[in-house]
Design an enzyme around this catalytic site. Structure first.
Site, mmCIF file in Angstrom:
data_model
loop_
_atom_site.group_PDB
_atom_site.id
_atom_site.type_symbol
_atom_site.label_atom_id
_atom_site.label_comp_id
_atom_site.label_asym_id
_atom_site.label_seq_id
_atom_site.Cartn_x
_atom_site.Cartn_y
_atom_site.Cartn_z
ATOM 1 N N ARG A 229 0.857 -1.188 0.000
ATOM 2 C CA ARG A 229 0.000 0.000 0.000
ATOM 3 C C ARG A 229 0.892 1.236 0.000
ATOM 4 O O ARG A 229 1.905 1.295 0.693
ATOM 5 C CB ARG A 229 -0.922 0.032 1.225
ATOM 6 C CG ARG A 229 -2.057 -0.990 1.192
ATOM 7 C CD ARG A 229 -3.096 -0.654 0.119
ATOM 8 N NE ARG A 229 -4.287 -1.507 0.183
ATOM 9 C CZ ARG A 229 -4.436 -2.645 -0.457
ATOM 10 N NH1 ARG A 229 -3.438 -3.092 -1.226
ATOM 11 N NH2 ARG A 229 -5.550 -3.343 -0.356
ATOM 12 N N GLU A 258 -3.720 7.543 -5.423
ATOM 13 C CA GLU A 258 -3.958 6.763 -6.640
ATOM 14 C C GLU A 258 -5.270 7.192 -7.295
ATOM 15 O O GLU A 258 -6.275 7.335 -6.594
ATOM 16 C CB GLU A 258 -3.990 5.267 -6.313
ATOM 17 C CG GLU A 258 -2.653 4.736 -5.795
ATOM 18 C CD GLU A 258 -2.678 3.262 -5.432
ATOM 19 O OE1 GLU A 258 -3.752 2.623 -5.577
ATOM 20 O OE2 GLU A 258 -1.652 2.734 -5.015
ATOM 21 N N HIS A 277 -0.998 -0.065 -9.685
ATOM 22 C CA HIS A 277 -1.669 -0.920 -8.695
ATOM 23 C C HIS A 277 -2.282 -2.134 -9.389
ATOM 24 O O HIS A 277 -3.445 -2.470 -9.212
ATOM 25 C CB HIS A 277 -2.754 -0.143 -7.937
ATOM 26 C CG HIS A 277 -3.082 -0.764 -6.608
ATOM 27 N ND1 HIS A 277 -3.419 -0.003 -5.497
ATOM 28 C CD2 HIS A 277 -3.131 -2.058 -6.194
ATOM 29 C CE1 HIS A 277 -3.668 -0.802 -4.471
ATOM 30 N NE2 HIS A 277 -3.491 -2.049 -4.875
#
Length: 316
Positions: A229, A258, A277
């Site tokens: 993360r 993000e 991601h």
């Protein structure tokens, strides 16, 4: 009992679901937020991502099976303080997230990012921002020895690496790990290794865990890889370290914000590879998590203990 499915379950998996619930229970797969809220009024089980704005519309809810391994998005007060059981997908994403971590490492070590940039320009050679590095025999520090960390260690051994695991709670040294260290030894480990890979969950304890203090003790030839993360890393500190070339390079599948903002300095650093991601992606992803949910559903209906119950106070 009513089961709310966020997304479709099809084919053999749907047949298995129907076999498990028989005529006693029902399921529904709403195709809109409005339908989900309407159907959720009397739902007992939720399969998917139960967001903070949806949770209040599910007054009868008893169990959430998340399709995610990381639980940071589920740690909102209403769910955390409720009696609703929460189970996650920990261990189901380990293989492909670990693959991504090593793809980023190999891409940086072997100059693949430079080659792709040259390919875009139709150049055979061109500028290289880093030397060609062989990762065989590296010393690696893996932060977080859950399912993803364990798969990282397995792959590291395939490259004959010396593996040091760092974990806040685990005390038994797993296979494929040469040393297991407590979290208070993180800086010491980071100073020794050729690559640091982050695989721990995002909790209040790990937010900003990686910062200038421990990044600055890394070797100038070392690599930093984060597939966990973004907020585990103090991003301005990492950017400064990379700009000053105090470490060799970083591979990032996750960032603090993000999507990564267009004006982030990370985009322009030639010693960084960014993937969006995407480490959780796999052709097997949905089958694995659906099969896991169905296994847990059978356990739930039999009154047996569920697998992967999340400690909502710890956040994983």
């Amino acid at each position: 009992m009513k089961i709310l499915l966020q997304g479709r379950v099809e084919g053999e998996l749907l047949e298995r679901l129907e076999s498990i619930i028989g005529n006693e229970h029902t399921y529904v797969a709403p195709d809109s937020r409005e339908a989900l809220i309407e159907e959720g009024k009397d739902a007992d089980i939720f399969y998917g991502y139960c967001s903070e704005d949806i949770f209040p519309h599910l007054p009868n809810l008893k169990w959430i099976q998340s399709t995610s391994a990381g639980m940071d998005r589920h740690m909102y007060p209403a769910l955390r303080e409720s009696d609703v059981l929460l189970t996650n997908a920990a261990g189901l994403y380990g293989t492909h997230v670990a693959d991504q971590a090593f793809a980023l490492l190999l891409g940086l070590a072997r100059g693949i990012h430079d080659s792709v940039r040259n390919q875009d320009k139709h150049q055979w050679g061109g500028r290289r921002s880093s030397p060609m590095i062989e990762i065989d025999g590296f010393k690696i520090g893996i932060v977080g020895m859950g399912g993803i960390g364990m798969q990282m260690a397995k792959r590291a051994k395939g490259f004959d690496m010396y593996v040091i695991g760092v974990d806040a709670y685990r005390t038994d040294k797993p296979d494929n790990v040469d040393e297991l260290m407590p979290m208070d030894q993180l800086s010491n480990v980071m100073s020794q290794v050729d690559v640091v890979m982050i695989a721990c969950p995002l909790t209040e304890e790990t937010r900003g865990l990686i910062n200038k203090d421990n990044l600055s003790v890394m070797q100038p030839t070392a690599f930093f890889i984060n597939v966990a993360r973004g907020p585990i890393v103090n991003e301005p500190d990492l950017i400064e370290i990379l700009k000053e070339r105090k470490i060799a390079a970083a591979g990032l599948d996750v960032t603090e914000i993000e999507p990564l903002p267009a004006d982030s300095p990370l985009w322009d650093l030639d010693n960084v590879i960014i993937s969006p991601h995407s480490a959780g992606g796999s052709q097997h992803r949905m089958r694995r998590i659906t099969e896991f949910f169905l296994d847990n559903l059978e356990r739930y209906l039999k009154g047996e203990e569920l697998k992967n119950i999340v400690n909502k106070q710890l956040g994983f």
